[in-house]
Design a protein around this motif. Structure first.
Motif, PDB file in Angstrom:
ATOM      1  N   THR B 330      12.453   3.650   1.379  1.00 24.82           N
ATOM      2  CA  THR B 330      11.467   4.434   2.117  1.00 24.82           C
ATOM      3  C   THR B 330      11.795   5.917   2.070  1.00 24.82           C
ATOM      4  O   THR B 330      10.904   6.757   1.886  1.00 24.82           O
ATOM      5  N   ALA B 331      13.083   6.271   2.202  1.00 26.36           N
ATOM      6  CA  ALA B 331      13.467   7.682   2.135  1.00 26.36           C
ATOM      7  C   ALA B 331      13.038   8.269   0.799  1.00 26.36           C
ATOM      8  O   ALA B 331      12.522   9.391   0.724  1.00 26.36           O
ATOM      9  N   ARG B 333      10.641   7.148  -1.202  1.00 25.33           N
ATOM     10  CA  ARG B 333       9.180   7.219  -1.275  1.00 25.33           C
ATOM     11  C   ARG B 333       8.658   8.433  -0.510  1.00 25.33           C
ATOM     12  O   ARG B 333       7.707   9.085  -0.936  1.00 25.33           O
ATOM     13  N   LEU B 334       9.285   8.733   0.629  1.00 21.24           N
ATOM     14  CA  LEU B 334       8.828   9.883   1.420  1.00 21.24           C
ATOM     15  C   LEU B 334       9.028  11.197   0.667  1.00 21.24           C
ATOM     16  O   LEU B 334       8.378  12.190   0.964  1.00 21.24           O
ATOM     17  N   SER B 362       4.078  -1.626   0.405  1.00 17.55           N
ATOM     18  CA  SER B 362       4.704  -0.526  -0.328  1.00 17.55           C
ATOM     19  C   SER B 362       4.276   0.839   0.200  1.00 17.55           C
ATOM     20  O   SER B 362       4.939   1.831  -0.048  1.00 17.55           O
ATOM     21  N   ARG B 363       3.182   0.921   0.946  1.00 17.23           N
ATOM     22  CA  ARG B 363       2.696   2.240   1.348  1.00 17.23           C
ATOM     23  C   ARG B 363       2.767   2.426   2.865  1.00 17.23           C
ATOM     24  O   ARG B 363       2.092   3.303   3.409  1.00 17.23           O
ATOM     25  N   HIS B 364       3.562   1.639   3.547  1.00 17.41           N
ATOM     26  CA  HIS B 364       3.560   1.715   5.012  1.00 17.41           C
ATOM     27  C   HIS B 364       4.000   3.083   5.512  1.00 17.41           C
ATOM     28  O   HIS B 364       3.577   3.536   6.568  1.00 17.41           O
ATOM     29  N   ALA B 365       4.839   3.769   4.721  1.00 19.00           N
ATOM     30  CA  ALA B 365       5.317   5.069   5.187  1.00 19.00           C
ATOM     31  C   ALA B 365       4.481   6.206   4.624  1.00 19.00           C
ATOM     32  O   ALA B 365       4.462   7.302   5.177  1.00 19.00           O
ATOM     33  N   THR B 366       3.808   5.955   3.517  1.00 14.22           N
ATOM     34  CA  THR B 366       3.175   7.066   2.809  1.00 14.22           C
ATOM     35  C   THR B 366       1.671   6.939   2.676  1.00 14.22           C
ATOM     36  O   THR B 366       1.011   7.864   2.237  1.00 14.22           O
ATOM     37  N   VAL B 370      -0.260   2.824   8.546  1.00 12.78           N
ATOM     38  CA  VAL B 370       0.395   2.455   9.799  1.00 12.78           C
ATOM     39  C   VAL B 370       0.323   3.650  10.743  1.00 12.78           C
ATOM     40  O   VAL B 370       0.627   4.781  10.355  1.00 12.78           O
ATOM     41  N   ARG B 371      -0.149   3.406  11.967  1.00 14.57           N
ATOM     42  CA  ARG B 371      -0.172   4.493  12.948  1.00 14.57           C
ATOM     43  C   ARG B 371       0.485   4.007  14.232  1.00 14.57           C
ATOM     44  O   ARG B 371       0.097   2.982  14.770  1.00 14.57           O
ATOM     45  N   GLY B 373       3.194   2.477  14.708  1.00 14.35           N
ATOM     46  CA  GLY B 373       3.736   1.129  14.623  1.00 14.35           C
ATOM     47  C   GLY B 373       2.690   0.044  14.445  1.00 14.35           C
ATOM     48  O   GLY B 373       3.033  -1.117  14.311  1.00 14.35           O
TER      49      GLY B 373
END
Lengths: 307, 514
Positions: B330-331, B333-334, B362-366, B370-371, B373
C-alpha cells in the motif's frame, strides 16, 4: 554407574523407544505416499486395547499382536476410505480418527482394566545372552524389538531400492504427474495408509503386551503424537526415526531416574523433558536439511483423478 | 494422391468428443497421422489441443469417438496402454518428480520387467545417440527447464515409441535450448518416427512439420501444409480474425521513476532463487523488459518490488523519488506504483470475488472506493464497468465473479484495473501468459500507451517476441542475477538467449549514464 546397571538402563531405553519406532515407521510410509494421517494415536490405542483383550482371552501373545495389527488396519481402512477414496480433508479426518479411537478403545477395553498377564517372553540364547554388557542389550529383548528393527531395515531398503518403493515416493512427490504416467495413485495411497495402520496397531499392542503388560484407558499417553513429530524431524528417513526414538526413550528413562533421585526439580517438568529433548535435538538435526527439503511435495493433498 | 494411401495411418481419430460437465473441450475432431509424418496441432490457448493429446495418451477418456492404430480400433484406458501401442509423450508442464533423481524419474515409466541396473547404461546410450546431455544422479529440482525437458524426452525414447507427442516443448526454453531440441527432433524424424507437435509458435511448426491441423474453440477448423502458408495466414486461421499490429509510440524519456540499487535477498520458498545485487532503473516513458527462463528469480524480484516482501534498507528501492524498500504494497501504491502479478487467479484477483470487489482489493487506498473505512460499492462497480468497457472485457452479467471470466478477459481486467489508475510506475509479471493472441495484443498496446503517457513500465516476461515487440531495453535475469540492460532495437535474440543461459554479459553498468 557400573556396567551392569548401565546395561540395564540401556535395555530399558531400547524397550521404551520401540513403540515410537514402529508407529513412526508406519506413518513415514503413509506420508511418503502423500497422505497425512493424524490418527496415529487413535490407531495405536485401539491396537493396545484389542491386542490385550485378544491376548488375555486366548492366552497367546501372538494372537494378541495380530489382533492389535488388525485393529490398526481396520481404523486405517476407515481413514483411507474417507481421505483417499472420498478425498475428504486429511487433517480433519485424522483428528476425528484419534478422538474416535481413544473413545472406542475405552469402551471395548472396559472389561479388561486392571487385569494382569505375563509379558512377552524375552529371547534367551544360552551363552550369547549372558555375555557381559552386550549380552542382554543385543540378545535379551522380546520379539517385538527384533521385529521393529527388521521392519526399519526392510522399509529403508524397499523405499530406495525397489521399483514399487520408487513408485510410491513418486506418488507422494507429485500425484498429478504420477497419474499422467499411469501409476495407480489411489490404490498405492490406500495400501500405504493400511501399512501405517498396521504399524500403529502393532506399536499399541507392544505397549499392552510387552512394555507394561496390562490395559489402561489412555495408556498410549501421546506417543502417537510423538511418532508423528518424529517423522517430520527425521526428514522422512527410516533410520533417523530410530535415532529420534532412541533419544526419546533415553530421555524417558533418564527422567525416571532423576525423579527417583529427587533432584528438587518439579516432577511435571521432568516428565515433559523427553518430549522437549526429542524435539530440540531432532530440530537441530533437520536444520541441516535445507528448508524442509525432504517433505513429500504432495503431502496432505487429496487426489481426484481427472477422468 | 498420397503415396501412403495403401497403408492405414499410424494413428487415426474419428469424431472425438470430450465434455467436462457442460463444457465441450473437443467437438468431433478427426485426425490422421501417417507413419513417419511430423504433424502439427495448432491453436490458441483453450482450443482443446492439450485435451486431445491427453486422450491420445490415455490420460483422459473421450466422451465419444474412436481411436484406431494401424487401422485397428483400440481403447486406450491408461498411459500404460498407450505406451504399449508405441505412443510416447513429452508433457508441457513436465511430469517429473522434483525430489527424485534423473535415473529414478526415467525408471518409473519403464516396463516392470526392466532391471534398474542396466538403466544407467541405457540413459547414457540415448544421451549420446540424440546428443542430449544428461546426468543420471542429479536431483531433478536442481535442473533447468531445458535439462528437465531432456529427461522427459529420454524417458519417452527409452520406450522406443513410434509416435512422439510434444506439448508446447519450446515454451520454457531459451533459443539455444530450442535449437538443440530441433536437432534431436530431426534425428527422430530421420529414424522414421512420427511426431505430433503442439505449438502456437508458427515458425517452429513451419520448420518441423509437413501437415498441420488447426483447432479453434474445440473444433477442427482447417488442415493444411504449414510450409505453404504464411505465419499471418496461419494466425488468422487460428484466431478466426486478423490480429492488430502494435503501434509503437515514439516517446521522450523523462526522469528516473523506479530505481533499484543492489537488491539482494535469500529465497523464502523451497527450491526458490536467491537474488544477488539486482540493480536497475526505469525512466518515465520507458519500458524495461526482464527476460529469463522461468524460475530464475522473476517471482522473487516481483515480490520484492511490489512490497509483498520488504527489504532492510529503504534506499534499495526508490519509487518516484521516495525510498520505499521498507514500505509494503500500500505504501508503494500511494507513491504512484501499481503491480500486476503473474498468477491472475488467486494473486492478481480473488476468483470468488466479484469484479467490483476485486477493484476494491487493489485500489482501496488509491481509487476512492473506501471512505472512512466503509467500502463505496457504487463507485467500485462504476470503476469495474469503466475498466470492462475501456479494455473490452467480455463478461456475463453486470458484476460477475472473477473466476467466471476466461483467462484472457480476466487478464485484461487486472491489467486494466491498474492502468486506469494512471500509475507513475507499473510493474507487470508475465501479462500475456496463457492469453489468446487478440487479448495479448490489446494488453501490449495498453502498456505501450501507458509508457507514452509518461509512466515507467517494468515488464517481466519469458516471451522474447513480446519483449522485442514493446520494450525499449531488455535486461536478462539468470540465477538471481540481472544483466546490464541492452538496447532492444540493437540487441539480437542470440545475445539475449546467451545471457538467459548464464553466459556473462560484461560489466553491470548503468546504460543511462551515456
Amino acid at each position: 554407574m557400573s556396567p551392569a546397571i548401565l546395561e540395564l538402563v540401556l535395555v530399558t531405553v531400547v524397550a521404551s523407544s520401540i513403540p515410537l519406532v514402529i508407529a513412526a515407521l508406519g506413518e513415514l510410509v503413509t506420508e511418503r505416499a502423500g497422505v497425512l494421517n493424524l490418527g496415529v494415536e487413535g490407531m495405536m490405542i485401539m491396537g493396545a486395547a484389542l491386542g490385550f483383550a485378544a491376548a488375555y482371552t486366548t492366552g497367546s501373545t501372538i494372537v494378541g499382536a495380530l489382533a492389535g495389527v488388525a485393529a490398526g488396519i481396520a481404523m486405517a481402512a476407515l481413514f483411507g476410505l474417507l481421505t483417499v477414496a472420498l478425498a475428504i480433508n486429511q487433517v480433519a479426518a485424522g483428528l476425528a480418527l484419534t478422538i474416535f479411537g481413544v473413545g472406542l478403545s475405552g469402551l471395548l477395553g472396559a472389561g479388561f482394566v486392571g487385569l494382569k498377564r505375563d509379558g512377552a517372553p524375552q529371547l534367551n540364547i544360552p551363552g550369547l545372552s549372558d555375555l557381559p554388557f552386550a549380552g542382554k542389550l543385543i540378545f535379551g529383548h522380546d520379539a517385538f524389538v527384533y521385529l521393529a528393527f527388521a521392519l526399519v531395515a526392510s522399509v529403508a531398503y524397499w523405499l530406495t531400492r525397489t521399483r514399487s518403493g520408487l513408485a510410491m515416493r513418486a506418488i507422494g512427490d507429485n500425484h498429478e504427474s504420477a497419474h499422467a504416467l499411469g501409476l495407480p495413485v489411489r490404490r498405492t495411497r490406500f495400501l500405504a495408509v493400511l501399512f501405517g495402520g498396521a504399524c500403529a496397531g502393532l506399536a499399541g499392542a507392544y505397549l499392552s503386551l510387552a512394555y507394561t503388560p496390562f490395559w489402561a484407558p489412555g495408556m498410549t499417553a501421546g506417543r502417537g503424537w510423538i511418532a508423528l513429530a518424529l517423522v517430520v524431524f527425521a526428514s522422512w528417513r527410516p533410520w533417523r526415526v530410530v535415532l529420534g526414538a532412541l533419544l526419546f526413550g533415553g530421555a524417558t528413562v533418564l527422567q525416571l531416574h532423576a525423579q527417583a533421585a529427587s533432584l528438587g526439580l518439579p516432577g511435571q517438568l521432568l516428565s515433559a523433558a523427553p518430549y522437549l529433548a526429542t524435539i530440540v535435538s531432532l530440530m537441530a538435526l533437520s536444520i541441516g536439511v535445507r528448508r524442509n527439503g525432504a517433505a513429500p511435495a504432495a503431502l496432505g493433498q487429496a487426489f481426484i483423478p481427472p477422468r | 494422391m498420397n503415396p501412403d494411401q495403401a497403408l492405414p495411418p499410424l494413428l487415426s481419430l474419428r469424431g472425438i468428443v470430450k465434455r467436462f460437465g457442460g463444457f465441450v473441450a473437443n467437438d468431433h475432431i478427426d485426425l490422421d497421422i501417417a507413419q513417419g509424418e511430423a504433424h502439427a496441432l495448432v491453436g490458441e490457448n483453450g482450443a482443446g489441443k492439450s485435451t486431445l493429446v491427453k486422450i491420445i495418451y490415455g490420460v483422459l477418456a473421450p466422451t465419444e469417438g474412436t481411436i484406431a492404430i494401424d487401422g485397428e480400433q483400440v481403447r486406450l484406458n491408461s498411459p500404460e496402454a498407450a505406451r504399449a501401442r508405441g505412443i510416447g509423450m513429452v508433457f508441457q508442464h513436465f511430469s517429473l518428480f522434483d525430489n527424485l533423481t534423473v535415473a529414478e524419474n526415467v525408471a518409473l515409466v519403464l516396463p516392470r520387467r526392466e532391471s534398474l541396473a542396466g538403466l544407467r547404461a541405457r540413459i547414457a546410450e540415448v544421451s549420446r545417440r540424440y546428443r542430449m546431455p544428461l546426468e543420471p544422479d542429479r536431483d531433478v529440482w536442481s535442473l533447468s527447464a531445458g535439462e528437465r525437458q531432456r529427461i522427459e524426452i529420454a524417458r519417452c525414447l527409452l520406450q522406443d515409441p513410434r509416435l512422439v507427442i510434444l506439448d508446447e516443448p519450446t515454451s520454457v526454453l531459451t533459443p539455444q535450448e530450442a535449437y538443440g531440441l530441433f536437432e534431436t527432433l530431426d534425428a527422430l524424424k530421420a529414424e522414421g518416427r512420427s511426431l505430433l507437435y503442439i505449438s502456437h509458435k508458427l515458425e517452429e511448426v513451419q520448420r518441423l512439420c509437413e501437415r498441420a491441423t488447426i483447432l479453434r474453440l474445440g473444433r477442427k477448423v482447417a488442415s493444411c501444409d504449414p510450409r505453404q502458408e504464411s505465419p499471418r495466414s496461419l494466425a488468422a486461421l487460428m484466431v478466426g480474425a486478423q490480429i492488430a499490429e502494435i503501434r509503437p509510440a515514439a516517446h521522450a524519456k523523462g526522469e528516473v521513476r523506479l530505481r533499484v540499487d543492489a537488491l539482494s535477498a535469500e529465497a523464502e520458498t523451497l527450491h526458490g532463487v536467491d537474488l544477488a545485487h539486482v540493480s536497475l532503473s526505469v525512466r518515465g516513458g520507458e519500458i524495461l523488459g526482464v527476460a529469463g527462463v522461468a524460475g530464475n528469480g522473476q517471482a522473487e524480484l516481483f515480490e520484492l518490488l511490489s512490497g509483498e516482501r520488504t527489504v532492510e534498507r529503504a534506499e534499495t528501492i526508490i519509487i518516484g523519488g521516495a525510498a520505499l524498500g521498507r514500505g509494503g504494497v500500500t505504501a508503494r501504491r500511494l507513491h504512484g506504483a501499481a503491480f500486476v502479478p503473474e498468477e491472475r487467479n488467486g494473486h492478481a484477483a480473488a476468483p470468488d470475488f466479484s469484479l467490483a470487489q476485486n477493484v476494491v482489493l487493489s485500489r482501496h487506498a488509491t481509487g476512492g472506493v473506501v471512505r472512512r473505512g466503509l467500502v463505496r460499492y457504487e463507485r467500485a462497480r462504476e470503476l469495474a464497468q469503466e475498466i470492462a468497457s475501456a479494455f473490452d472485457v467480455r463478461k456475463t452479467g453486470p458484476d460477475p465473479a472473477a473466476r467466471t471470466l476466461s483467462g484472457g478477459n480476466l487478464q485484461k481486467f487486472v491489467v486494466g484495473r491498474e492502468i486506469l489508475g494512471e500509475p507513475k510506475v507499473l510493474i507487470v509479471n508475465q501479462p500475456t501468459w496463457g492469453v489468446d493472441a487478440a487479448a495479448s495484443a490489446a494488453i501490449r498496446q495498453a502498456l505501450v500507451d501507458l509508457a507514452a503517457r509518461g509512466a515507467a513500465v517494468l515488464l517481466i516476461s519469458q516471451d522474447l517476441d513480446e519483449l522485442f515487440e514493446i520494450c525499449d531495453s531488455i535486461a536478462v535475469i539468470h540465477d538471481g542475477r540481472l544483466s546490464a540492460p541492452l538496447d532492444a532495437h540493437a540487441a539480437t535474440r542470440e545475445e539475449i538467449g546467451l545471457l538467459m543461459t548464464g553466459a556473462t554479459g560484461g560489466q553491470q553498468e548503468d546504460l543511462h549514464a551515456h
